[in-house]
Design a protein around this motif. Structure first.
Motif, mmCIF file in Angstrom:
data_model
loop_
_atom_site.group_PDB
_atom_site.id
_atom_site.type_symbol
_atom_site.label_atom_id
_atom_site.label_comp_id
_atom_site.label_asym_id
_atom_site.label_seq_id
_atom_site.Cartn_x
_atom_site.Cartn_y
_atom_site.Cartn_z
ATOM 1 N N LEU A 152 62.602 37.973 36.458
ATOM 2 C CA LEU A 152 62.996 38.959 35.237
ATOM 3 C C LEU A 152 63.890 40.100 35.507
ATOM 4 N N TRP A 154 64.495 43.501 34.436
ATOM 5 C CA TRP A 154 63.779 44.648 33.634
ATOM 6 C C TRP A 154 65.067 45.667 33.364
ATOM 7 N N LEU A 197 57.051 31.481 33.154
ATOM 8 C CA LEU A 197 56.907 32.840 33.425
ATOM 9 C C LEU A 197 55.365 33.041 34.058
ATOM 10 N N LEU A 199 53.378 36.132 35.127
ATOM 11 C CA LEU A 199 53.537 37.607 34.913
ATOM 12 C C LEU A 199 52.529 38.530 35.656
ATOM 13 N N SER A 202 53.224 41.686 37.137
ATOM 14 C CA SER A 202 53.833 42.512 36.321
ATOM 15 C C SER A 202 53.114 44.017 36.177
ATOM 16 N N VAL A 206 52.499 43.470 29.505
ATOM 17 C CA VAL A 206 53.719 42.972 28.899
ATOM 18 C C VAL A 206 53.569 42.586 27.763
ATOM 19 N N GLU A 237 50.439 39.993 29.302
ATOM 20 C CA GLU A 237 49.799 40.446 30.783
ATOM 21 C C GLU A 237 49.371 41.840 30.394
ATOM 22 N N THR A 253 45.575 34.340 36.375
ATOM 23 C CA THR A 253 47.032 34.283 36.111
ATOM 24 C C THR A 253 47.531 33.009 35.312
ATOM 25 N N TRP A 256 53.472 31.098 31.548
ATOM 26 C CA TRP A 256 53.774 30.949 30.184
ATOM 27 C C TRP A 256 55.271 30.244 30.245
ATOM 28 N N LEU A 264 60.817 40.765 26.012
ATOM 29 C CA LEU A 264 59.548 41.444 26.534
ATOM 30 C C LEU A 264 59.719 42.733 26.629
ATOM 31 N N ARG A 266 57.604 45.728 28.736
ATOM 32 C CA ARG A 266 56.693 46.104 29.899
ATOM 33 C C ARG A 266 56.304 47.603 29.903
#
Length: 313
Positions: A152, A154, A197, A199, A202, A206, A237, A253, A256, A264, A266
């Motif tokens: 990802l 960001w 995904l 996550l 992260s 999220v 997440e 975990t 997805w 998304l 975060r």
């Protein structure tokens, strides 16, 4: 079976006193109904002494005992958090003493109760998470470690990027000025349709801003049919924001898959820390999102169970 987890064991003596003070004492006799399935969820309960049966009646079936609640158990919080109808009835199996807290008293304590309110709200949120995680673990089989999924990218958000959240009930405690103040501690990314995904790494939380993500089976064969997709406002997440242990984070975990192009958001874990001015309201939004997910997960599981029973008939 007994209800899992004891809310009071996670709180200090002082926090328990404050939680009890926010509610009223209620004594019930054996056989007395405390709350009825289908009624409005406008209060929650903590069992202080005694025992409650959690029972549910489905169309065409006899009433079934789902669980037994012992002292220290929190009950009725799902209906309070998602403002829905009660999914089960509560009935005393012997003389019992409860603390009953209305929605207003619960919000006053958790949202405006300072450090004590934050700790209680975090414990309640963790309790809802554990119930959701337990529902997801039923019948689950762990395979090889998940692949890291898509990488990802960001980037800093622009003002107004969170407008969709301001219209959702779970986030009604936060307004545009609050989101603007949080901008330095947030980031967003765009996800292509079909991307997988994972996550867990992260930091923070999220949230889906646009599109939808579906929980996907670890072997990649398809969606987890009893788990709801997460649309706008859904938390996908939050382990580090909730302070879950690393081993628990790894064990829970999930994979997805983006069912459509998605955006998304975060949030840094620092926004959920005790001293942060937004922490209580973000935790409350998280607890409401998890409560809605738990209700939908339970509903899907019941639907497939009833279909299976009819198919066997």
């Amino acid at each position: 079976m007994e209800v899992e987890g004891n809310l009071l064991d996670t709180l200090s003596e002082g926090d328990r006193v404050c939680l009890f003070a926010a509610g009223r004492k209620r004594s019930v006799e054996a056989g007395e109904e405390v709350a009825r399935q289908g009624s409005r969820g406008d209060c929650l309960f903590v069992v202080n002494e005694g025992e409650l049966a959690v029972v549910r009646a489905l169309p065409g079936e006899d009433e079934k005992l789902l669980a037994t609640a012992k002292p220290g158990m929190l009950l009725g919080e799902i209906a309070v958090l998602d403002r829905g109808a009660r999914s089960a009835s509560l009935r005393a199996t012997r003389r019992s003493e409860l603390r009953e807290s209305g929605l207003g008293a619960f919000e006053a304590l958790t949202l405006y109760g300072g450090d004590i309110g934050w700790r209680i709200l975090r414990a309640v949120t963790a309790s809802v998470h554990e119930r959701l995680a337990a529902t997801r673990r039923i019948g689950a089989v762990r395979h090889a470690a998940l692949s890291p999924g898509a990488q990802l990218q960001w980037s800093p958000p622009t003002p107004g990027a969170f407008a969709v959240l301001e219209s959702l009930p779970a986030f009604d405690g936060l307004d545009g000025r609050d989101w603007t103040a949080m901008l330095p501690h947030t980031s967003i990314c765009e996800v292509e349709r079909g991307a997988d995904l994972a996550l867990a790494e992260s930091a923070g939380a999220v949230i889906v801003l646009r599109g939808a993500l579906s929980p996907w089976l670890e072997d990649g064969s398809g969606p987890e049919l009893t788990m709801p997709a997460a649309g706008p406002g859904g938390f996908v997440e939050y382990a580090t924001a909730l302070g879950l242990p690393l081993e628990q984070l790894i064990a829970e975990t999930r994979l997805w898959r983006a069912r459509s192009p998605a955006r998304l958001l975060r949030l840094d874990a620092a926004l959920f820390e005790q001293q942060n001015p937004f922490a209580a309201r973000l935790l409350y939004a998280l607890s409401r999102s998890l409560a809605t997910a738990l209700r939908r997960t339970t509903g899907l599981a019941m639907h497939f169970r009833m279909a299976w029973v009819r198919g066997k008939a």
